[in-house]
Scaffold this motif. Structure first.
Motif, PDB file in Angstrom:
ATOM      1  N   LEU A  96       0.825  -1.205   0.000  1.00 52.28           N
ATOM      2  CA  LEU A  96       0.000   0.000   0.000  1.00 52.28           C
ATOM      3  C   LEU A  96       0.863   1.261   0.000  1.00 52.28           C
ATOM      4  O   LEU A  96       0.499   2.263  -0.613  1.00 52.28           O
ATOM      5  CB  LEU A  96      -0.970  -0.024   1.181  1.00 52.28           C
ATOM      6  CG  LEU A  96      -2.061  -1.091   1.072  1.00 52.28           C
ATOM      7  CD1 LEU A  96      -2.824  -1.231   2.384  1.00 52.28           C
ATOM      8  CD2 LEU A  96      -3.011  -0.785  -0.078  1.00 52.28           C
ATOM      9  N   SER A 100       0.646   4.226  -2.824  1.00 51.09           N
ATOM     10  CA  SER A 100       0.258   5.549  -2.348  1.00 51.09           C
ATOM     11  C   SER A 100       0.805   6.652  -3.252  1.00 51.09           C
ATOM     12  O   SER A 100       2.000   6.713  -3.532  1.00 51.09           O
ATOM     13  CB  SER A 100       0.781   5.742  -0.922  1.00 51.09           C
ATOM     14  OG  SER A 100       0.544   7.054  -0.469  1.00 51.09           O
ATOM     15  N   LEU A 132      -1.567   8.187   0.725  1.00 51.75           N
ATOM     16  CA  LEU A 132      -2.132   7.612   1.954  1.00 51.75           C
ATOM     17  C   LEU A 132      -1.182   7.872   3.112  1.00 51.75           C
ATOM     18  O   LEU A 132       0.036   7.758   2.956  1.00 51.75           O
ATOM     19  CB  LEU A 132      -2.319   6.103   1.788  1.00 51.75           C
ATOM     20  CG  LEU A 132      -3.349   5.656   0.767  1.00 51.75           C
ATOM     21  CD1 LEU A 132      -3.225   4.159   0.512  1.00 51.75           C
ATOM     22  CD2 LEU A 132      -4.747   5.999   1.253  1.00 51.75           C
ATOM     23  N   GLN A 136      -3.732   5.861   7.887  1.00 49.72           N
ATOM     24  CA  GLN A 136      -4.786   5.317   7.023  1.00 49.72           C
ATOM     25  C   GLN A 136      -4.463   3.875   6.605  1.00 49.72           C
ATOM     26  O   GLN A 136      -5.339   3.017   6.614  1.00 49.72           O
ATOM     27  CB  GLN A 136      -4.956   6.193   5.783  1.00 49.72           C
ATOM     28  CG  GLN A 136      -5.571   7.540   6.078  1.00 49.72           C
ATOM     29  CD  GLN A 136      -5.470   8.496   4.905  1.00 49.72           C
ATOM     30  OE1 GLN A 136      -4.528   8.450   4.111  1.00 49.72           O
ATOM     31  NE2 GLN A 136      -6.447   9.398   4.806  1.00 49.72           N
ATOM     32  N   ILE A 137      -3.220   3.631   6.255  1.00 49.05           N
ATOM     33  CA  ILE A 137      -2.804   2.279   5.868  1.00 49.05           C
ATOM     34  C   ILE A 137      -2.975   1.328   7.050  1.00 49.05           C
ATOM     35  O   ILE A 137      -3.527   0.227   6.903  1.00 49.05           O
ATOM     36  CB  ILE A 137      -1.349   2.290   5.343  1.00 49.05           C
ATOM     37  CG1 ILE A 137      -1.299   3.030   3.999  1.00 49.05           C
ATOM     38  CG2 ILE A 137      -0.816   0.859   5.216  1.00 49.05           C
ATOM     39  CD1 ILE A 137       0.117   3.275   3.469  1.00 49.05           C
ATOM     40  N   TYR A 140      -6.663   0.546   7.660  1.00 47.17           N
ATOM     41  CA  TYR A 140      -7.186  -0.391   6.666  1.00 47.17           C
ATOM     42  C   TYR A 140      -6.748  -1.822   6.971  1.00 47.17           C
ATOM     43  O   TYR A 140      -7.554  -2.748   6.978  1.00 47.17           O
ATOM     44  CB  TYR A 140      -6.759   0.016   5.255  1.00 47.17           C
ATOM     45  CG  TYR A 140      -7.299  -0.931   4.208  1.00 47.17           C
ATOM     46  CD1 TYR A 140      -8.664  -0.977   3.939  1.00 47.17           C
ATOM     47  CD2 TYR A 140      -6.462  -1.786   3.509  1.00 47.17           C
ATOM     48  CE1 TYR A 140      -9.171  -1.856   2.994  1.00 47.17           C
ATOM     49  CE2 TYR A 140      -6.954  -2.660   2.561  1.00 47.17           C
ATOM     50  CZ  TYR A 140      -8.318  -2.691   2.307  1.00 47.17           C
ATOM     51  OH  TYR A 140      -8.826  -3.561   1.375  1.00 47.17           O
ATOM     52  N   TYR A 144      -9.866  -4.225   7.902  1.00 47.97           N
ATOM     53  CA  TYR A 144     -10.367  -4.864   6.685  1.00 47.97           C
ATOM     54  C   TYR A 144      -9.474  -6.061   6.390  1.00 47.97           C
ATOM     55  O   TYR A 144      -8.532  -6.327   7.127  1.00 47.97           O
ATOM     56  CB  TYR A 144     -10.404  -3.859   5.528  1.00 47.97           C
ATOM     57  CG  TYR A 144     -11.378  -2.742   5.799  1.00 47.97           C
ATOM     58  CD1 TYR A 144     -12.703  -2.832   5.399  1.00 47.97           C
ATOM     59  CD2 TYR A 144     -10.984  -1.613   6.516  1.00 47.97           C
ATOM     60  CE1 TYR A 144     -13.609  -1.818   5.693  1.00 47.97           C
ATOM     61  CE2 TYR A 144     -11.883  -0.599   6.812  1.00 47.97           C
ATOM     62  CZ  TYR A 144     -13.191  -0.708   6.395  1.00 47.97           C
ATOM     63  OH  TYR A 144     -14.085   0.290   6.692  1.00 47.97           O
ATOM     64  N   TYR A 153      -5.495  -4.514  -1.528  1.00 45.23           N
ATOM     65  CA  TYR A 153      -6.655  -3.639  -1.330  1.00 45.23           C
ATOM     66  C   TYR A 153      -7.840  -4.089  -2.177  1.00 45.23           C
ATOM     67  O   TYR A 153      -7.683  -4.755  -3.194  1.00 45.23           O
ATOM     68  CB  TYR A 153      -6.319  -2.178  -1.660  1.00 45.23           C
ATOM     69  CG  TYR A 153      -6.310  -1.854  -3.134  1.00 45.23           C
ATOM     70  CD1 TYR A 153      -7.459  -1.332  -3.759  1.00 45.23           C
ATOM     71  CD2 TYR A 153      -5.179  -2.066  -3.920  1.00 45.23           C
ATOM     72  CE1 TYR A 153      -7.451  -1.039  -5.118  1.00 45.23           C
ATOM     73  CE2 TYR A 153      -5.176  -1.766  -5.263  1.00 45.23           C
ATOM     74  CZ  TYR A 153      -6.324  -1.258  -5.860  1.00 45.23           C
ATOM     75  OH  TYR A 153      -6.324  -0.964  -7.207  1.00 45.23           O
ATOM     76  N   ASP A 157     -13.762  -1.508  -0.852  1.00 42.44           N
ATOM     77  CA  ASP A 157     -13.590  -1.332   0.589  1.00 42.44           C
ATOM     78  C   ASP A 157     -13.380   0.143   0.940  1.00 42.44           C
ATOM     79  O   ASP A 157     -13.264   0.997   0.070  1.00 42.44           O
ATOM     80  CB  ASP A 157     -12.348  -2.112   1.071  1.00 42.44           C
ATOM     81  CG  ASP A 157     -12.536  -3.616   0.996  1.00 42.44           C
ATOM     82  OD1 ASP A 157     -13.680  -4.085   0.914  1.00 42.44           O
ATOM     83  OD2 ASP A 157     -11.501  -4.325   1.018  1.00 42.44           O
ATOM     84  N   TRP A 158     -13.253   0.393   2.230  1.00 38.52           N
ATOM     85  CA  TRP A 158     -13.029   1.740   2.747  1.00 38.52           C
ATOM     86  C   TRP A 158     -11.855   2.414   2.043  1.00 38.52           C
ATOM     87  O   TRP A 158     -11.943   3.580   1.652  1.00 38.52           O
ATOM     88  CB  TRP A 158     -12.778   1.660   4.258  1.00 38.52           C
ATOM     89  CG  TRP A 158     -12.384   2.962   4.893  1.00 38.52           C
ATOM     90  CD1 TRP A 158     -13.225   3.980   5.258  1.00 38.52           C
ATOM     91  CD2 TRP A 158     -11.058   3.374   5.224  1.00 38.52           C
ATOM     92  NE1 TRP A 158     -12.494   5.004   5.799  1.00 38.52           N
ATOM     93  CE2 TRP A 158     -11.161   4.654   5.797  1.00 38.52           C
ATOM     94  CE3 TRP A 158      -9.803   2.790   5.092  1.00 38.52           C
ATOM     95  CZ2 TRP A 158     -10.048   5.362   6.251  1.00 38.52           C
ATOM     96  CZ3 TRP A 158      -8.690   3.492   5.537  1.00 38.52           C
ATOM     97  CH2 TRP A 158      -8.828   4.767   6.108  1.00 38.52           C
ATOM     98  N   ILE A 159     -10.775   1.685   1.848  1.00 40.35           N
ATOM     99  CA  ILE A 159      -9.593   2.294   1.233  1.00 40.35           C
ATOM    100  C   ILE A 159      -9.881   2.760  -0.189  1.00 40.35           C
ATOM    101  O   ILE A 159      -9.351   3.760  -0.641  1.00 40.35           O
ATOM    102  CB  ILE A 159      -8.366   1.360   1.297  1.00 40.35           C
ATOM    103  CG1 ILE A 159      -7.094   2.204   1.178  1.00 40.35           C
ATOM    104  CG2 ILE A 159      -8.412   0.276   0.238  1.00 40.35           C
ATOM    105  CD1 ILE A 159      -5.920   1.693   1.918  1.00 40.35           C
ATOM    106  N   ALA A 163      -8.770   6.305  -1.209  1.00 41.42           N
ATOM    107  CA  ALA A 163      -7.493   6.289  -1.915  1.00 41.42           C
ATOM    108  C   ALA A 163      -7.625   6.480  -3.417  1.00 41.42           C
ATOM    109  O   ALA A 163      -6.768   7.108  -4.031  1.00 41.42           O
ATOM    110  CB  ALA A 163      -6.747   4.983  -1.640  1.00 41.42           C
TER     111      ALA A 163
END
Length: 189
Positions: A96, A100, A132, A136-137, A140, A144, A153, A157-159, A163
């Motif tokens: 991630l 980013s 990100l 935040q990472i 997640y 999740y 990812y 999902d939320w990310i 993102a």
């Protein structure tokens, strides 16, 4: 309009692929077989996705294929590096962090097998990520499940909500099954 006249088997444990087929109003069963997902190192990302989807389809060839067997494989490519499913939280954080503030490609290979016929294709989507933060990472990864997803990812999902700045191509391809191309392919059967 596609009128389903043959039984369909989805050879995938992916809940996202199952959701997408259900959303397409297809009647299907899920069957799984263990398949070695290794591939020749010289293959390009699109070829890798199709190669693995075809390996999965070949596992069902001996069963006679009295139904349409749908297999798929999704990979994330970043600067010529294949980002598969992360092994652990540290690996997910590394992936991630690489994604980013950059862009990457998502390839899904799909194979449809019926009788002795096999039809395969792939789709490619360009995904652009916002920057990100470490927090935040970490959020997640903690809340999740990035471990069953290529690139660590899920766009749904939320990310994905925070993102993904934009995509060029199919959203459902990033989820793991390019439904637009699948619909056209099923119409050929």
């Amino acid at each position: 309009m596609y009128q389903q006249s043959l039984p369909i088997i989805l050879a995938s444990k992916s809940p996202r692929r199952q959701e997408l087929l259900s959303a397409m109003n297809l009647d299907f069963k899920v069957m799984l077989k263990e398949v070695d997902e290794s591939y020749p190192a010289e293959l390009l990302p699109a070829d890798i996705a199709v190669y693995i989807a075809e390996k999965k389809a070949a596992a069902f060839a001996e069963d006679g294929r009295e139904a349409i067997i749908i297999t798929a494989d999704t990979i994330v490519a970043y600067n010529d590096e294949i980002l598969g499913k992360p092994a652990d939280a540290k690996h997910a954080r590394e992936m991630l962090s690489k994604l980013s503030g950059t862009n990457h490609q998502v390839y899904t290979g799909v194979s449809l097998g019926y009788g002795d016929k096999l039809y395969s294709f792939y789709d490619r989507t360009e995904v652009f990520f916002n920057v990100l933060t470490d927090a935040q990472i970490a959020h997640y990864i903690s809340n999740y499940n990035p471990f069953d997803k290529a690139g660590a990812y899920g766009i749904q999902d939320w990310i994905g909500l925070i993102a993904v700045e934009k995509i060029i191509g199919s959203y459902t391809n990033v989820m793991g099954l390019p439904t637009e191309k699948l619909y056209r392919a099923l119409s050929r059967f």
